[in-house]
Scaffold this motif. Structure first.
Motif, mmCIF file in Angstrom:
data_model
loop_
_atom_site.group_PDB
_atom_site.id
_atom_site.type_symbol
_atom_site.label_atom_id
_atom_site.label_comp_id
_atom_site.label_asym_id
_atom_site.label_seq_id
_atom_site.Cartn_x
_atom_site.Cartn_y
_atom_site.Cartn_z
ATOM 1 N N ASP A 76 0.814 -1.224 0.000
ATOM 2 C CA ASP A 76 0.000 0.000 0.000
ATOM 3 C C ASP A 76 0.846 1.271 0.000
ATOM 4 N N HIS B 154 -7.634 3.390 -1.797
ATOM 5 C CA HIS B 154 -7.935 4.052 -0.516
ATOM 6 C C HIS B 154 -8.509 5.440 -0.835
ATOM 7 N N ILE C 140 -6.460 -2.152 3.587
ATOM 8 C CA ILE C 140 -5.720 -2.747 2.475
ATOM 9 C C ILE C 140 -6.075 -4.223 2.275
#
Ligand code: SF4
Ligand code: SF4
Length: 399
Positions: free
Chosen positions: A176, A388, A368
């Motif tokens: 991420d 996100h 995530i």
């Protein structure tokens, strides 16, 4: 009976067996098996703690099938502390009666993600896991990040509204990095100074849920120390599973330190929605349908449901909708999606169908693990970016 089992039994005895939680339980919805329901699991824990049921593989299996989504806890009228109950049961029983394969998989994943060489060893381990049945969520990982680029201070541009610490978690570098870059770009522009302490560690959720309390407490100590002694207004998490764990830290040898850290933790969606005044936002218009997925940890522990919708509602021309099926779990649950592949994929089906029916231009989620699991479920069916929410905001903020 020992004191820990006494207290386990006392909490399990709070359950009045009303069954109101059963329709909200993803494993019960899949199986219609009472042992796979919250009420059934609590009865198994009661039987074991009272000495009526031995710890066998058959008793262990439905208890390990629990995702710890805590949908049951959220609707329970008797306030059974289900998540804590299950963590304590697992801590008491450790790895006993688990299959060798399950133990090896759990241990390898936790060790790889915690490795200091996250971007190499961790990714290699996840690539290997992706080749195993159930590893599909980890295929096609985005480019890795280097935490060394993130550590340190990132001062606000202009007047500082607030000073926060950023919690990275063990998956940030592996899976991420784009969200970390977006946060470190966006928050200073909004007037928020960000400190990323170098000596922070994994939140410990995977160890806690696997019954390895000693390792979890070691990781908690590192995080308590990393964020202590700094004048931080908040400690921000951007993976709601990690934020939820940090918010409920209990450390037998450092109660005060754990409480102090927990009190400062906020999920980034709530922080941005509540702490950044409207005049600081200057978002470019985006003519798009944005579907918001609220992870179980965000709803049931962080209590931040609806904050992402408020935030994204600031984007001119965007249509922001919430994924239908209130309280539905996507089946990811951290390493559950690898360790319990069949159940995780079966649970995901309903969510994927709901996403396809909504036909969004973007799907945003604040965890995530959920993003990886949902990306894998959508693969080959629809080309919907799963990101996100902060990534979208960082792209659109003009000042
Ligand atoms: S935590 Fe989730 S999976 Fe586990 S019993 Fe409760 S509702 Fe079911
Ligand atoms: S809702 Fe609460 S009291 Fe009722 S069966 Fe579920 S856990 Fe027990």
């Amino acid at each position: 009976m020992t004191a820990p089992l006494d207290s386990l039994l006392a909490d399990a005895d709070l359950c009045v067996k009303c069954g109101l939680c059963s329709p909200h339980c993803p494993t019960y919805r899949q199986t219609s098996d009472e042992n796979e329901s919250p009420r059934g699991r609590i009865a198994l824990i009661q039987g074991w703690a009272a000495g009526r049921l031995p710890l066998t593989a058959a008793l262990r299996e439905p208890l390990d099938d629990c995702l710890l989504c805590r949908n049951c806890e959220a609707v329970c009228p008797a306030k059974v502390p289900y998540g804590n109950l299950m963590d304590r049961f697992r801590a008491e029983t450790g790895q006993r009666q688990k299959s060798l394969a399950a133990r090896a998989m759990s241990s390898a994943l936790r060790k790889a993600l915690r490795s200091p060489a996250l971007s190499s060893l961790g990714r290699r381990a996840l690539d290997a896991a992706a080749q195993l049945p159930g590893g599909s969520a980890w295929k096609h990982l985005p480019p890795a990040g280097n935490p060394e680029d993130w550590y340190g201070d990132h001062p606000a541009a202009g007047e500082s509204l607030s000073h926060v610490g950023l919690f990275l978690g063990c998956t940030a570098a592996v899976a991420d990095a784009a969200t970390v870059s977006a946060i470190l770009e966006l928050l200073p522009r909004l007037g928020v100074s960000v400190t990323v302490p170098k000596n922070q560690a994994c939140c410990g959720a995977m160890d806690l849920h696997a019954g390895d309390a000693a390792t979890a407490h070691g990781l908690m100590s590192r995080n308590i120390e990393a964020f202590a002694g700094q004048p931080l207004d908040a400690v921000i998490g951007f993976a709601s599973g990690c934020s939820a764990t940090l918010m409920e830290y209990r450390h037998p040898a450092d109660t005060a330190g754990a409480e102090s850290l927990s009190a400062k933790v906020q999920d980034i969606g709530r922080f941005l929605a509540e702490r950044i005044p409207a005049e600081r936002w200057a978002l470019a218009p985006l003519r798009a349908r944005i579907l918001v997925h609220n992870p179980c940890s965000l709803r049931n522990v962080c209590k931040s449901e609806g904050k992402v919708e408020v935030l994204l509602g600031r984007i001119p021309e965007a249509e922001v909708i919430t994924l239908p099926g209130k309280g539905r779990c996507c089946g990811a649950a951290g390493s559950y999606m690898i360790e319990h592949r069949r159940m995780a994929e079966a649970i995901r089906t309903e969510t994927v169908e709901a996403i396809l029916a909504a036909a969004p231009d973007y799907l945003v989620t604040s965890n995530i693990g959920c993003a990886l699991h949902l990306r894998a479920g959508l693969q080959g069916r629809a080309d919907i970016p799963v990101i996100h929410p902060v990534q979208l905001l960082a792209r659109l903020q003009r000042v």
